[in-house]
Structures are given as structure tokens and as C-alpha cells.
Write a protein that holds these residues in place. Structure first.
Motif, PDB file in Angstrom:
ATOM      1  N   LEU A  83       0.834  -1.203   0.000  1.00  0.00           N
ATOM      2  CA  LEU A  83       0.000   0.000   0.000  1.00  0.00           C
ATOM      3  C   LEU A  83       0.868   1.252   0.000  1.00  0.00           C
ATOM      4  O   LEU A  83       0.567   2.228  -0.695  1.00  0.00           O
ATOM      5  N   MET A  84       1.956   1.213   0.754  1.00  0.00           N
ATOM      6  CA  MET A  84       2.872   2.349   0.766  1.00  0.00           C
ATOM      7  C   MET A  84       3.503   2.539  -0.617  1.00  0.00           C
ATOM      8  O   MET A  84       3.694   3.670  -1.081  1.00  0.00           O
ATOM      9  N   ARG A  85       3.775   1.429  -1.282  1.00  0.00           N
ATOM     10  CA  ARG A  85       4.392   1.508  -2.612  1.00  0.00           C
ATOM     11  C   ARG A  85       3.421   2.111  -3.630  1.00  0.00           C
ATOM     12  O   ARG A  85       3.793   2.995  -4.403  1.00  0.00           O
ATOM     13  N   LEU A  86       2.176   1.671  -3.642  1.00  0.00           N
ATOM     14  CA  LEU A  86       1.230   2.221  -4.626  1.00  0.00           C
ATOM     15  C   LEU A  86       0.822   3.646  -4.273  1.00  0.00           C
ATOM     16  O   LEU A  86       0.447   4.434  -5.160  1.00  0.00           O
ATOM     17  N   SER A  87       0.918   4.013  -2.980  1.00  0.00           N
ATOM     18  CA  SER A  87       0.594   5.387  -2.573  1.00  0.00           C
ATOM     19  C   SER A  87       1.542   6.398  -3.196  1.00  0.00           C
ATOM     20  O   SER A  87       1.193   7.577  -3.367  1.00  0.00           O
ATOM     21  N   GLN A  88       2.743   5.953  -3.549  1.00  0.00           N
ATOM     22  CA  GLN A  88       3.714   6.859  -4.148  1.00  0.00           C
ATOM     23  C   GLN A  88       3.245   7.382  -5.504  1.00  0.00           C
ATOM     24  O   GLN A  88       3.726   8.413  -5.971  1.00  0.00           O
ATOM     25  N   ASN A  89       2.289   6.685  -6.134  1.00  0.00           N
ATOM     26  CA  ASN A  89       1.727   7.182  -7.390  1.00  0.00           C
ATOM     27  C   ASN A  89       0.966   8.483  -7.186  1.00  0.00           C
ATOM     28  O   ASN A  89       0.887   9.320  -8.095  1.00  0.00           O
ATOM     29  N   GLU A  90       0.395   8.654  -5.998  1.00  0.00           N
ATOM     30  CA  GLU A  90      -0.428   9.832  -5.705  1.00  0.00           C
ATOM     31  C   GLU A  90       0.223  10.795  -4.724  1.00  0.00           C
ATOM     32  O   GLU A  90      -0.017  12.002  -4.780  1.00  0.00           O
ATOM     33  N   PHE A  91       1.046  10.273  -3.824  1.00  0.00           N
ATOM     34  CA  PHE A  91       1.663  11.085  -2.782  1.00  0.00           C
ATOM     35  C   PHE A  91       3.184  10.899  -2.845  1.00  0.00           C
ATOM     36  O   PHE A  91       3.734   9.997  -2.204  1.00  0.00           O
ATOM     37  N   PRO A  92       3.899  11.720  -3.619  1.00  0.00           N
ATOM     38  CA  PRO A  92       5.343  11.552  -3.805  1.00  0.00           C
ATOM     39  C   PRO A  92       6.107  11.605  -2.479  1.00  0.00           C
ATOM     40  O   PRO A  92       5.776  12.389  -1.587  1.00  0.00           O
ATOM     41  N   THR A  93       7.142  10.781  -2.375  1.00  0.00           N
ATOM     42  CA  THR A  93       7.889  10.674  -1.117  1.00  0.00           C
ATOM     43  C   THR A  93       8.660  11.938  -0.773  1.00  0.00           C
ATOM     44  O   THR A  93       9.017  12.144   0.391  1.00  0.00           O
ATOM     45  N   ASP A  94       8.935  12.789  -1.749  1.00  0.00           N
ATOM     46  CA  ASP A  94       9.673  14.018  -1.461  1.00  0.00           C
ATOM     47  C   ASP A  94       8.758  15.181  -1.087  1.00  0.00           C
ATOM     48  O   ASP A  94       9.225  16.280  -0.795  1.00  0.00           O
ATOM     49  N   GLN A  95       7.447  14.923  -1.073  1.00  0.00           N
ATOM     50  CA  GLN A  95       6.498  15.986  -0.739  1.00  0.00           C
ATOM     51  C   GLN A  95       5.607  15.641   0.460  1.00  0.00           C
ATOM     52  O   GLN A  95       5.042  16.536   1.079  1.00  0.00           O
ATOM     53  N   TYR A  96       5.489  14.368   0.768  1.00  0.00           N
ATOM     54  CA  TYR A  96       4.569  13.933   1.813  1.00  0.00           C
ATOM     55  C   TYR A  96       5.309  13.198   2.927  1.00  0.00           C
ATOM     56  O   TYR A  96       6.344  12.565   2.696  1.00  0.00           O
ATOM     57  N   TYR A  97       4.729  13.262   4.120  1.00  0.00           N
ATOM     58  CA  TYR A  97       5.229  12.547   5.291  1.00  0.00           C
ATOM     59  C   TYR A  97       4.252  11.427   5.638  1.00  0.00           C
ATOM     60  O   TYR A  97       3.026  11.615   5.571  1.00  0.00           O
ATOM     61  N   PHE A  98       4.816  10.297   6.036  1.00  0.00           N
ATOM     62  CA  PHE A  98       3.985   9.128   6.340  1.00  0.00           C
ATOM     63  C   PHE A  98       3.572   9.101   7.805  1.00  0.00           C
ATOM     64  O   PHE A  98       4.344   9.452   8.699  1.00  0.00           O
TER      65      PHE A  98
END
Length: 374
Positions: A83-98
Motif C-alpha cells: 500500500l505504501m508503494r502504490l501510494s507513491q503514485n499519488e503522494f510523492p515521497t519528497d512531498q509527503y510525510y507518512f
């Protein structure tokens, strides 16, 4: 439903000398909360495939349910990691915090996972008056777990909830008995059944979440996860996902082409043949050098029919530190001669006493990382 106040309104950036290489933020909470909360944003992210997390770490409101609800330990890990991997399609890792989910608590999820005749909010089919076999054919349990992940975004001095991801774990096999404590039977569920019911349940969940404070307009990404059988030694995978934008539900679903394959494999599909040959040669060389093994097992992760990573587990009998060192060196040397250079490979050497050594070779890296556990 009450939520963590520090998810909300505003943040004042404060640099402090007592937290080197970190940025400390004082967060002003909702008016309903009486106290402000101080959080720390780590300045170092492992790489672009990982999200930064806000500290102190906020545990999921449904913590622990995933272990009891999933079919295998492999699915327990993959339903959250995938789920974290597919979330990167919508929420880029350089812009969002988990952040782990803060909206769906244990009682809510447990109520939703029930059958509709067990709880008013139950999302699985009514089985009232049905026998075991009838349940399997007419009203199988489709939904077994719900994973929630929150993604926060910083806008200037403001920290706010930028999106939510929901993973729905769906049965691929319904297990049932005809009598209490009797033999267990299997009823495979077709892909059409899983997809149709997964999408129906997904939009009902989104509708319910829209009614929760703070979730009326936020983007909600929903992934459908197909569990593997109870006896599988590789996890299931997400096969479809959609995004509910602008306060609505999911109208468009995109396919996800991911698969885990065990090596050596009996699957004669052409796409696995070269990898299977390479793995069998590697396995033969390991066995020739070191006969005190239990097995050499490989797990390949494929995305869009391309092998992304190979993970190998080698259980051995432990006869001493010198032997472990020699064996680890030998295996590390085999990686470059056994597998193509652009394939990331990880080898875990274990014994009944636990982890003995770790070998990792990143793509196009000549010298692998080797660690022998003390």
C-alpha cells in the motif's frame, strides 16, 4: 470520531541546538484540543522509495489487527508495504510525510469486517440460515482486513493531512467447515468475484469515511489486495487501485501488475525461464560447496513482468563462526557470476539460532554489502 489533534491546523518551525540535523516543529492543534504538540521531522530520508515520518511516532489506531486478520505472515507484511508503494503514485515521497492511520480504530474496523447480519455496519454478506457449503457458494467472506495510512503535507508553516490510503485485503480462497471442528474445505473465489465485491466495498468505505471530521474532501487512494492461500510461501499482491478525489468515491480503477514468484519454479512461463536457470545454477554451486543446508529458496518480485528484486534465504546448520564467515564470503562472490548486474539481490543466511549473515548487492554494484551478525 476523535482524531489526533496534531494532524491539523498549523506549525511553527523552530531550529534547536539540542536536535542536530533535525527540524523541530511546534504544532498548533484543533480548537478542541487543549495543548499544543511538538514534533520532529528527520532531516535524512533513506532514499526516494521511503517516506519521512513525523516523530514521536503515532501508532495506528487499529494496531495489531493485521496479524490476526491476514492469512499468512507474508501477507501481513505485503498488505502494508504494498500500500505504501502504490501510494507513491499519488503522494510523492519528497512531498509527503507518512503516518499510520489515525481515523479507523480497532472497533470500527472489526465492525466493518463483520457480516451484515452480525453488525449493522458489517460489509461482508449475510449468512443467516446458511450451512457451511452454502456460505461458501452464496455468501463467502470477501473482506478480511482494512489498512489505513495517512500522508501529511507541509505548506509553508502549515502541516496538514494531504491524503489517505486504504488497503482492502480480499480473500482468494474461502475456508469453511460443514460441522464444528470438522475438516476444512476450500472454495476458490474467481477474479471477477473478488474485483466486483472489492470495488463495491471500497466505495462504501470511502462514503463512510467522507462523513468523518477532516475527511470530507481529502483525496483517498484505495488499493485492492488479493491474499494468497494459507499454505503459500510468497505473499499476495495489490491488483487494482483507484483514487477518490473532490469529496467523491472511486470512479476509475487502474490495474496493478505485480507478482511474487518462488525459485526454483515449476512454472514454465517463458518470462521466468532465464531467471530460473540462473537460480538453479546458483543453488547448485551453494550445495556443492556447503552440503549442510536445508534449502536455498528465492523470491522474485515482478512489476509489469520485469524482475525488480531477488531475495534469497539460505538456512544452514551452525558449526562455528569461522565456517559462517567462509560460507558468507563464498556466497557473496557467487552473486556477480550468477545474476545479471542490474538486478538487486539480497541473501539472508540463517540457522536455528537466528540470523547469521546478510548480503546485499544493489543494481550495477560490483561489491556487495556483507554483514555477519555477532
Amino acid at each position: 470520531m476523535k482524531r489526533k489533534g496534531w494532524l491539523a491546523l498549523a506549525a511553527l518551525l523552530v531550529l534547536t541546538g539540542c536536535t542536530p540535523n533535525q527540524t523541530q516543529e511546534e504544532v498548533v492543534q484543533d480548537p478542541a484540543e487543549s495543548e499544543a504538540r511538538t514534533v520532529v521531522l528527520p532531516s535524512v530520508r533513506l532514499d526516494e522509495t521511503y517516506y519521512s515520518t513525523i516523530l514521536p511516532y503515532a501508532e495506528s489506531k487499529s494496531r495489531g489487527l493485521v496479524v490476526s486478520n491476514m492469512a499468512t505472515k507474508y501477507d501481513v507484511v505485503e498488505v502494508e508495504k504494498g500500500l505504501m508503494r502504490l501510494s507513491q503514485n499519488e503522494f510523492p515521497t519528497d512531498q509527503y510525510y507518512f503516518q499510520e492511520g489515525q481515523y479507523l480504530d480497532r472497533s470500527t474496523i472489526s465492525s466493518w469486517l463483520a457480516r451484515s447480519n452480525q453488525t449493522e455496519a458489517g460489509l461482508n454478506p449475510d449468512d443467516q440460515g446458511l450451512t457451511g457449503r452454502e456460505k461458501a457458494t452464496q455468501a463467502p467472506v470477501y473482506l478480511t482486513h482494512i489498512v489505513e495510512q495517512n500522508y501529511l503535507v507541509r505548506e509553508g508553516n502549515t502541516m496538514k493531512l494531504g491524503g489517505v490510503s486504504i488497503g482492502l485485503a480480499l480473500n482468494s480462497i474461502y475456508y469453511y467447515t460443514e460441522v464444528d471442528y470438522g475438516p476444512v474445505f476450500e472454495q476458490p473465489l474467481s477474479d471477477d468475484q473478488i474485483t466486483e465485491n472489492g470495488r463495491r466495498i471500497a466505495n462504501e468505505i470511502v462514503t463512510r469515511m467522507r462523513a468523518m471530521p477532516g475527511l470530507a474532501e481529502v483525496p483517498i487512494t484505495v488499493g485492492l489486495f488479493k491474499q494468497n492461500s494459507r499454505n503459500a510461501i510468497v505473499p499476495g499482491t495489490y491488483f487494482s487501485y483507484g483514487v477518490a478525489d473532490n469529496g467523491g468515491t472511486v470512479s476509475n480503477w487502474a490495474p496493478i501488475n505485480e507478482q511474487y514468484v518462488t525459485f526454483p519454479t515449476s512454472n514454465a512461463v517463458e518470462q521466468y525461464r532465464d531467471m530460473d536457470t540462473a537460480f538453479r545454477n546458483f543453488k547448485y554451486n551453494v550445495e556443492t560447496y556447503f552440503p549442510n543446508y536445508t534449502s536455498v529458496i528465492g523470491t522474485g518480485f515482478y512489476r509489469d513482468s520485469v524482475l525488480q528484486k531477488l531475495t534469497i534465504t539460505i538456512p544452514i546448520q551452525f558449526f562455528g563462526e569461522a565456517e559462517i564467515i567462509g560460507f558468507t564470503q563464498y556466497v557473496a562472490g557467487l552473486l556477480n557470476t550468477s545474476f545479471v548486474a542490474d538486478l538487486p539481490v539480497e541473501v539472508n543466511i540463517t540457522s536455528i539460532e537466528g540470523e547469521q549473515a546478510l548480503i546485499k548487492r544493489e543494481a550495477n554494484e560490483e561489491t556487495p554489502f556483507v554483514h555477519i551478525y555477532e
